[in-house]
Structure formats: structure tokens, C-alpha cells
Scaffold this active site. Structure first.
Site, PDB file in Angstrom:
ATOM      1  N   CYS A 140     -28.500 -29.663 -27.946  1.00  0.00           N
ATOM      2  CA  CYS A 140     -27.468 -29.910 -26.930  1.00  0.00           C
ATOM      3  C   CYS A 140     -26.578 -31.056 -27.384  1.00  0.00           C
ATOM      4  O   CYS A 140     -26.758 -31.630 -28.462  1.00  0.00           O
ATOM      5  CB  CYS A 140     -28.091 -30.223 -25.573  1.00  0.00           C
ATOM      6  SG  CYS A 140     -28.972 -31.803 -25.509  1.00  0.00           S
ATOM      7  N   ASP A 156      12.018 -31.226 -46.776  1.00  0.00           N
ATOM      8  CA  ASP A 156      12.142 -31.622 -45.381  1.00  0.00           C
ATOM      9  C   ASP A 156      11.069 -32.614 -44.958  1.00  0.00           C
ATOM     10  O   ASP A 156      10.770 -32.738 -43.771  1.00  0.00           O
ATOM     11  CB  ASP A 156      12.083 -30.376 -44.485  1.00  0.00           C
ATOM     12  CG  ASP A 156      13.261 -29.444 -44.711  1.00  0.00           C
ATOM     13  OD1 ASP A 156      14.395 -29.937 -44.752  1.00  0.00           O
ATOM     14  OD2 ASP A 156      13.039 -28.234 -44.860  1.00  0.00           O
ATOM     15  N   ASP A 158      14.485 -24.864 -40.479  1.00  0.00           N
ATOM     16  CA  ASP A 158      15.349 -24.940 -41.643  1.00  0.00           C
ATOM     17  C   ASP A 158      15.741 -23.500 -41.954  1.00  0.00           C
ATOM     18  O   ASP A 158      15.086 -22.554 -41.511  1.00  0.00           O
ATOM     19  CB  ASP A 158      14.596 -25.575 -42.813  1.00  0.00           C
ATOM     20  CG  ASP A 158      15.478 -25.734 -44.042  1.00  0.00           C
ATOM     21  OD1 ASP A 158      16.674 -26.006 -43.867  1.00  0.00           O
ATOM     22  OD2 ASP A 158      14.962 -25.553 -45.153  1.00  0.00           O
ATOM     23  N   ASP A 196       9.955 -26.360 -45.660  1.00  0.00           N
ATOM     24  CA  ASP A 196       9.141 -26.013 -46.827  1.00  0.00           C
ATOM     25  C   ASP A 196       8.117 -27.073 -47.177  1.00  0.00           C
ATOM     26  O   ASP A 196       7.349 -26.922 -48.113  1.00  0.00           O
ATOM     27  CB  ASP A 196      10.022 -25.716 -48.039  1.00  0.00           C
ATOM     28  CG  ASP A 196      10.858 -26.921 -48.468  1.00  0.00           C
ATOM     29  OD1 ASP A 196      10.616 -28.033 -47.953  1.00  0.00           O
ATOM     30  OD2 ASP A 196      11.748 -26.746 -49.307  1.00  0.00           O
ATOM     31  N   CYS A 211     -28.136 -34.267 -28.492  1.00  0.00           N
ATOM     32  CA  CYS A 211     -28.649 -34.260 -29.870  1.00  0.00           C
ATOM     33  C   CYS A 211     -27.540 -34.588 -30.863  1.00  0.00           C
ATOM     34  O   CYS A 211     -27.722 -35.416 -31.763  1.00  0.00           O
ATOM     35  CB  CYS A 211     -29.240 -32.902 -30.211  1.00  0.00           C
ATOM     36  SG  CYS A 211     -30.730 -32.477 -29.299  1.00  0.00           S
TER      37      CYS A 211
END
Length: 742
Positions: free
Chosen positions: A26, A638, A435, A634, A29
Site C-alpha cells: 500500500c 525555437d 511554428d 522543432d 509501504c
């Protein structure tokens, strides 16, 4: 939650390591393991994911694995390293097999108790009592409690010894209480205890918890199937061509860049590389999400893990192992799946006190029923119901299962999310700025016309222009170089090359100084000299070639280039509008070209002739007005605006720079994936909120009902198991998501 210790002060190199963690049941743990790891000297940060059962550590170089696994083992868990550079077959963990056997045995031992309960319910109609002999009940219950249930005692002991408490503490307390009380009655009353025992409560609780954990484990493995499929397609061996010309098999992890790899039909490509010889169709679906096989010819690139369908290829390895595209994809997906969003950190704080609070509520329930005059059996059984209906597992699994499923299905579609923060940011996007080149357009402009402006041959003009572009990787440069290759034009040597961002290039060829670019290049380099016919390009991209001397710039040629709109650009823009996101187009290309592309794609707001600084200002202005902006580019040219936007999306095939810097990387240049990335982020965040709602509602409703005596322990255990299963299954519905399937 990210936890760290004094190791953050280490002035040494650090590395990221991934480990499999066995034994967690759980969220308590996973929190315990995370805390233990964070306190080990040399560990700078630790993230433990319950859904993946993985620990991702940032450690100082040189820290031994034993130094990490030892403290974890002492707490009752097992830590083992995951090596992505080596082939590790996807086998069922031994613990899972043992759990399945234990579950089957528990079901068989519990069936008599269920039949006894059914007979009791039908006694009014059948007159059949149906009680097992008292000592038979005790024997079956003892095997279940001491044998099958021993795992809960071990786990509870380790948790309490470490100063924490987990779900197994609740199960152990609840079942032991019912078992011990029933055992006392057998000892005290013997056969007269028939009908007063609660052995079936402890038996059914143990069995239901086992069944629930088994279903939950299977569902969790299904949620993480995408990452396991990526791991499974890693080749084990590669066939290389030796320096002597012979062929030799070698382990993939032993490959080195520069090796020549042989790939036959049916083989998986062993490394990222370039085709030297041969032709084939290659299936890259599991890496890029593209279902159509890609034809490969000499000089084409191939991706590790892709499947050679029908040809023979000789490949020069360029990137191997974890440095390959597949390796980076696996690393990025695991990174996204291992992280925790802000809401999970709040849940972690709740989980830390959840089990002690439930134990306290159980004590209060027992005392309250006793003080109200109820008999010991009623008080005890109601307290047991409180213990076993508590759902810490559901709380711990609510967020990671949704993230694992969401990030995994996105990766299968070719969408790589760098981290959970990116997923959260993409969920609230209001604007997407595209772009132009390579995003909404094909990114393969072609020279439509050449207009000489001086007494020079067209072939010579192309020779000069293409030669200048040898040092550039811009799509327009590639168009010139491709045209020169197609026409068989030999290129000249260039000296003094200089690229002027968003404007053009310049350099010296055979003693003459040349300029090639758009109007802004000449405004900068030849002030007061306007290129001929610069007023209106009619929608094409225009660049001019000029020779510069002391007398100024003399124009030699005008080139018109056209970059076609992608066939799916209109669908991509429409998909964003359906999500309530406004698309914009910003490009360094001429305004007329950008406006034409914008109109064709259905974008109302377009900005042309924009430098990287101007793109950044546009995004900044939108952000300051309250918009949540995504920039799609890209990932290289940019970079400033991608960093400025709330979310940067790099389109392409997963280049080094894009995959290492972008918040989201699209593995193939498909603009419809932009809407897909936003959509899958929204659905993932929605699943997280749904899961947390159900996890909390189970406890908010179930705990008071159990305390008030409206739930018997067996039904409470069923609800506890159902809560975890429902959370995982709800997250699992994300696996049906596909881009465009909204």
C-alpha cells in the site's frame, strides 16, 4: 513527493538508477521505502512508485547497490537493479506466482465457510443448520490465519519495527481479533460454541484481500503494459560485420558507435543508425506510433527496436543502448510515470497518518459499543469491520495508476511526456502557437522558380546558392541542396560562413562575398538596398542571392520556394478548437506566406516575419494576459520560445536536442498529436481526480458505517478489496485512448 537528505550537498557526480521493489502492499509501504532510501548516505533524491513497484534514485557515483538494498531488506522489502542496456526477459515475478498459489489454497479453505454462511441464510426455508463441527472450523481457520496469513504478520512486523504502519497492520489486527476471540470461545465452550464463532470473518477477510491484491496486481501490470512492450522489443543480440568482412553475433549491450550491423527480414534494428546498403520496409509503430511501415534506403536513418519487415539492411550504428532513441523513450516514459503531481503530495501526507487514525477509530468503536451496553462479540466485530474496510491501498494507487496508464498510452501513440509537471500544465492549456515549417507544413520546401537578375547562368546561380547552404540545416537550405543533387551540380568550397538566424546566410566563394536570404538580411547587411519585387510574394517564400562589394550589394537571382500544407493540418487545427484551445501561427517566413498557410489551415491569427525574440514576446504577451500557452516547434531554432511557453512541444522524430529539452516530444511530425497530447493530459488528470474521489468516498462512507455496526467484517473486507480494484480499473480505461478518439 521528492525526498532528499544531506547527499544533496555532495560536490560529486550523480547518476539516476532504477530499481524494482518487491513486497509493497500500500501507499504506506511505498512511503516507508522512499524514506529509508532517502536517508542512505549518497542518495540525493528518491521516488518510489507503488503502481510500477519501482524506485528511481539520484545517487552519488560509486554508491554500491548493496548499500541501497541492505536497509530496504531490513525493512522487509527487496530491491533489485533494473538494467536497461541488457536484455531482461519479461517473466512473471516469483512473488506473483507464490501469491497466486496462496490465493487458490485460501479459496479452497474458505469455501466451507461460505457454504456454512449460505446455509445459515437459507435455514428459514430449508430447516438445514449447515454448521461445520466446531473443531473443523478451528482447524481450517488456523491454517488460513497462521499459514496463508503469515505474510500479513511479517509485513506488519517490519512496518511497526520501522516506526510506521501499513495496510497489513490493519488486516493483521482485524483478522487476529476475530480469530483469537473465536479461539477463546472454542477453548471455553467446546462444541457449545457452534453458531457463536467468527472464524469465517477472519477466513473471508484473508481470502478477499488476497483475491483483491491478485486482481489489482494484474490490472497494474496491464496499466504499465506500454513500458513493458517497449522493454520487450529491445534486441538481445546483433549481427555485425567485422573488419575482415565476416559476420559475427554479439550482445547488443556490447555494440559501439561505428559498428556495421546486419539486419535481415524479421530482425529488430539493434541500434540507431544510418543505412549503408540495402532497402527494406521498417515497422516503427511501437516507437513512433506510426502504423504504416517506413521505406528505408541508403542514407536513411533507422531507430533501434524497429522491425525489418522485408529487406536486407547494413546499418552503421550511431547511438546504442540507453543513448538510442528507444533507450531515451524508455527513460522519458519511466521518468514521467515515476514522478508525483502536487495533489499526490497531499495524499502522501494523509496516508502517513491514515493507518494510525484507523486503529484509533477501531479502539474508539470497541470502547463506545462496550460502554453502550453491547456484548463483547458485537463490540469486537464492529471494531474489526472498521479495521478491514479502511482503504489505504486505494489512496496510494489513485494517482500513480492513472499516470502509468496515461503516460504509457501516450507513448504508444508517439507522444512522450517528459514529466508529470508537463502533464499538469498541458491539462490547462488555452492557446497553441505553431511554428510553420515542419509543423503545419511538410517541412520539405521545393524551389518553384529561379529568376536571374544578372547575366549569369541559372545553373551557376544554383551552384552558388546551394554551396552557401552547406553549413545550414534549415529546411530552405535542404531544398537548395536537394535541387543541386538532383541536377548533378557540384558544390564549391565556402569560407567565412555565417548564419544569421531567421534571415539567411553569407560566405565567400572563389574570392567573392555572397549573401542569400530574405529581405531582412539585406536590411541588416546592405542598408538602403531593397531586393527587387519584394512587395508581394503571392504566398511563396522568396529569398535573394546577392554579391557584396565595396560598392554595395548587387542582386543576382530571386528564388521562390513553396512548402505545402500537411494533409492533416486542418484536422489538427479543428481538433484543438474542439478542445476549446485557440490555435495561432507564428513564423519567421514572409507575412504573405504565413497568412496563406494560416488561411489554408483554418487559423485566424497569424504572425509572419517573426524573429525568435518576437516569437518569445508574442508568447509572453499572451501569458501575461492570463493565457496558458503551448509552443509547437522543432526544439532547436525555437528554443527560447519553447522555454518561455507553459508547455513546449517538439515535433519530429525524436532528435537528441528535442527529446532532452522539450516538455513533450512528438515522435513523428503529425500535428494532430498536439491535440492528442492535450487530450490525453486532460483525461489523465481527470482520472486522477476521479480515483481520489472514489478512494476518499469509500473511506468517508465506509468507516462510519462500519463503526455504527452496519457492516459485517466479510462485507467490509469485500468493500476494501473493491476500492483498490475499482481505482485501478478506472485508470485502466485510459488504455483505450487513441489520438482523435474523443
Amino acid at each position: 513527493m521528492s525526498t532528499s537528505n544531506q547527499a544533496t550537498a555532495y560536490d560529486v557526480d550523480t547518476e539516476t538508477r532504477v530499481f524494482q521493489v518487491e513486497g509493497m502492499t500500500c501507499s504506506a509501504c511505498s512511503a516507508r521505502v522512499e524514506k529509508i532510501l532517502a536517508q542512505i548516505p549518497g542518495v540525493a533524491a528518491a521516488h518510489v512508485n507503488l503502481a510500477l513497484e519501482r524506485a528511481t534514485l539520484t545517487v552519488a557515483s560509486g554508491v554500491e547497490e548493496s548499500a541501497l538494498s541492505g536497509p530496504v531488506a531490513a525493512a522487509g522489502y527487496r530491491l533489485s537493479a533494473v538494467h536497461h542496456d541488457r536484455h531482461e526477459p519479461e517473466t512473471e515475478p516469483g512473488q506473483t506466482r507464490r501469491d497466486r498459489v496462496a490465493m487458490v489454497v485460501a479459496i479452497c479453505l474458505t469455501i466451507p465457510f461460505l457454504l456454512q454462511m449460505l446455509a445459515g441464510l437459507l435455514r428459514g426455508w430449508t430447516g438445514f443448520d449447515g454448521h461445520m463441527p466446531v473443531y473443523a472450523e478451528a482447524m481450517l481457520a488456523t491454517v488460513l490465519q497462521i499459514g496463508i496469513g503469515a505474510r500479513y504478520y511479517r509485513s506488519a512486523f517490519h512496518a511497526l519495527r520501522g516506526g510506521g504502519a501499513n495496510m497489513d497492520v490493519l488486516v493483521a489486527l482485524g483478522t487476529t481479533s476475530a480469530y483469537v476471540y473465536s479461539g477463546y470461545l472454542v477453548y471455553d465452550l467446546g462444541d457449545a460454541a457452534a453458531g457463536q464463532l467468527y472464524f469465517e470473518a477472519s477466513a473471508i477477510i484473508i481470502t478477499l484481500v488476497l483475491i483483491g491484491k491478485h486482481i489489482e496486481t494484474r490490472a497494474r501490470r496491464s496499466a504499465s503494459r506500454a513500458i513493458r512492450e517497449l522493454l520487450a522489443i529491445r534486441p538481445v543480440t546483433a549481427r555485425i560485420r567485422t573488419a575482415e568482412g565476416s559476420e559475427q553475433d554479439t550482445p547488443v549491450h556490447a555494440l559501439r558507435p561505428g559498428d556495421v550491423v546486419i539486419c535481415r527480414p524479421g530482425d529488430r534494428v539493434a541500434a540507431d543508425g544510418v543505412v549503408l546498403r540495402g532497402e527494406a520496409e521498417v515497422d516503427e509503430a511501437l516507437i513512433t506510433g506510426e502504423s504504416v511501415p517506413a521505406p528505408k534506403h541508403p542514407a536513411d536513418t533507422v531507430i533501434a527496436g524497429s522491425m525489418n519487415i522485408n529487406g536486407f539492411l547494413e546499418i552503421e550504428a550511431r547511438a546504442v543502448g540507453s543513448d538510442s532513441t528507444l533507450g531515451r523513450v524508455i527513460r522519458l516514459v519511466e521518468s514521467a510515470q515515476a514522478a508525483k503531481p502536487a495533489i499526490q503530495r497531499m495524499v502522501d501526507r494523509v496516508s502517513a497518518v491514515f493507518v494510525p487514525a484507523v486503529v484509533g477509530l477501531a479502539v474508539i468503536t470497541f470502547a463506545a459499543w462496550g460502554l453502550s451496553g453491547a456484548d463483547l462479540a458485537s463490540a469486537l466485530i464492529n471494531a474489526v469491520s472498521v479495521l478491514v474496510i479502511a482503504c489505504p491501498c486505494a489512496l496510494g494507487l489513485a494517482t500513480p495508476t492513472a499516470i502509468v496508464a496515461g503516460a504509457g498510452v501516450a507513448a504508444r501513440a508517439g507522444i512522450l511526456v517528459r514529466d508529470i509537471e508537463s502533464l499538469e500544465q498541458a491539462n490547462g492549456l488555452t492557446h497553441v502557437v505553431f511554428d510553420k515549417t515542419g509543423t503545419l507544413t511538410e517541412g520539405r520546401p521545393v524551389i518553384a522558380s529561379v529568376t536571374p537578375l544578372a547575366e549569369r547562368d541559372e545553373g551557376d546561380l544554383l551552384r552558388v546558392a546551394a554551396s552557401l547552404q552547406q553549413g545550414s540545416e534549415h529546411p530552405l537550405a535542404i531544398a537548395f541542396l536537394r535541387t543541386a543533387t538532383e541536377r548533378g551540380i557540384a558544390l564549391a568550397d565556402v569560407s567565412g560562413f555565417r548564419s544569421v538566424v531567421a534571415k539567411g546566410v553569407q560566405g565567400e566563394i572563389e574570392g567573392a562575398s555572397y549573401l542569400l536570404g530574405n529581405r531582412r538580411l539585406f536590411d541588416e547587411c546592405c542598408p538602403g538596398t531593397d531586393p527587387p519585387d519584394a512587395s508581394d510574394s503571392g504566398g511563396s517564400t522568396r529569398v535573394w542571392l546577392a554579391v557584396r562589394s565595396d560598392a554595395g550589394c548587387a542582386f543576382l537571382a530571386r528564388f521562390e520556394l513553396i512548402d505545402a500544407l500537411r494533409p492533416d493540418a486542418v484536422v489538427a487545427v479543428d481538433g484543438l478548437r474542439k478542445l476549446g484551445v485557440k490555435p495561432l501561427l507564428v513564423s519567421g517566413d514572409a507575412k504573405a506566406v504565413v497568412e496563406r498557410i494560416g488561411r489554408q489551415a483554418g487559423i485566424d491569427e497569424s504572425y509572419g516575419a517573426a524573429t525568435p525574440e518576437e516569437k518569445e514576446r508574442i508568447v509572453s504577451r499572451l501569458s501575461e494576459s492570463g493565457a496558458r500557452v503551448c509552443m509547437v516547434g522543432d526544439g532547436i531554432n525555437d528554443a527560447p520560445v519553447l522555454a518561455r511557453a507553459a508547455v513546449g512541444i517538439a515535433m519530429g522524430s525524436g532528435t537528441d536536442v528535442a527529446m532532452e529539452t522539450a516538455a513533450i516530444t512528438l515522435m513523428r511530425p503529425d500535428p494532430t498529436l498536439v491535440a492528442g497530447a492535450i487530450d490525453v493530459s486532460r483525461k489523465t488528470i481527470r482520472k486522477i481526480k476521479q480515483n481520489l474521489f472514489w478512494a476518499f468516498i469509500y473511506n468517508v462512507i465506509g468507516l462510519p458505517l462500519a463503526a455504527l455496526g452496519f457492516l459485517v467484517p466479510a462485507f467490509a473486507a469485500a468493500m476494501m478489496a473493491a476500492s483498490s480494484i475499482s481505482v485501478v480499473l478506472n485508470a485502466l480505461t485510459l488504455r483505450s485512448w487513441r489520438p482523435g478518439n474523443r
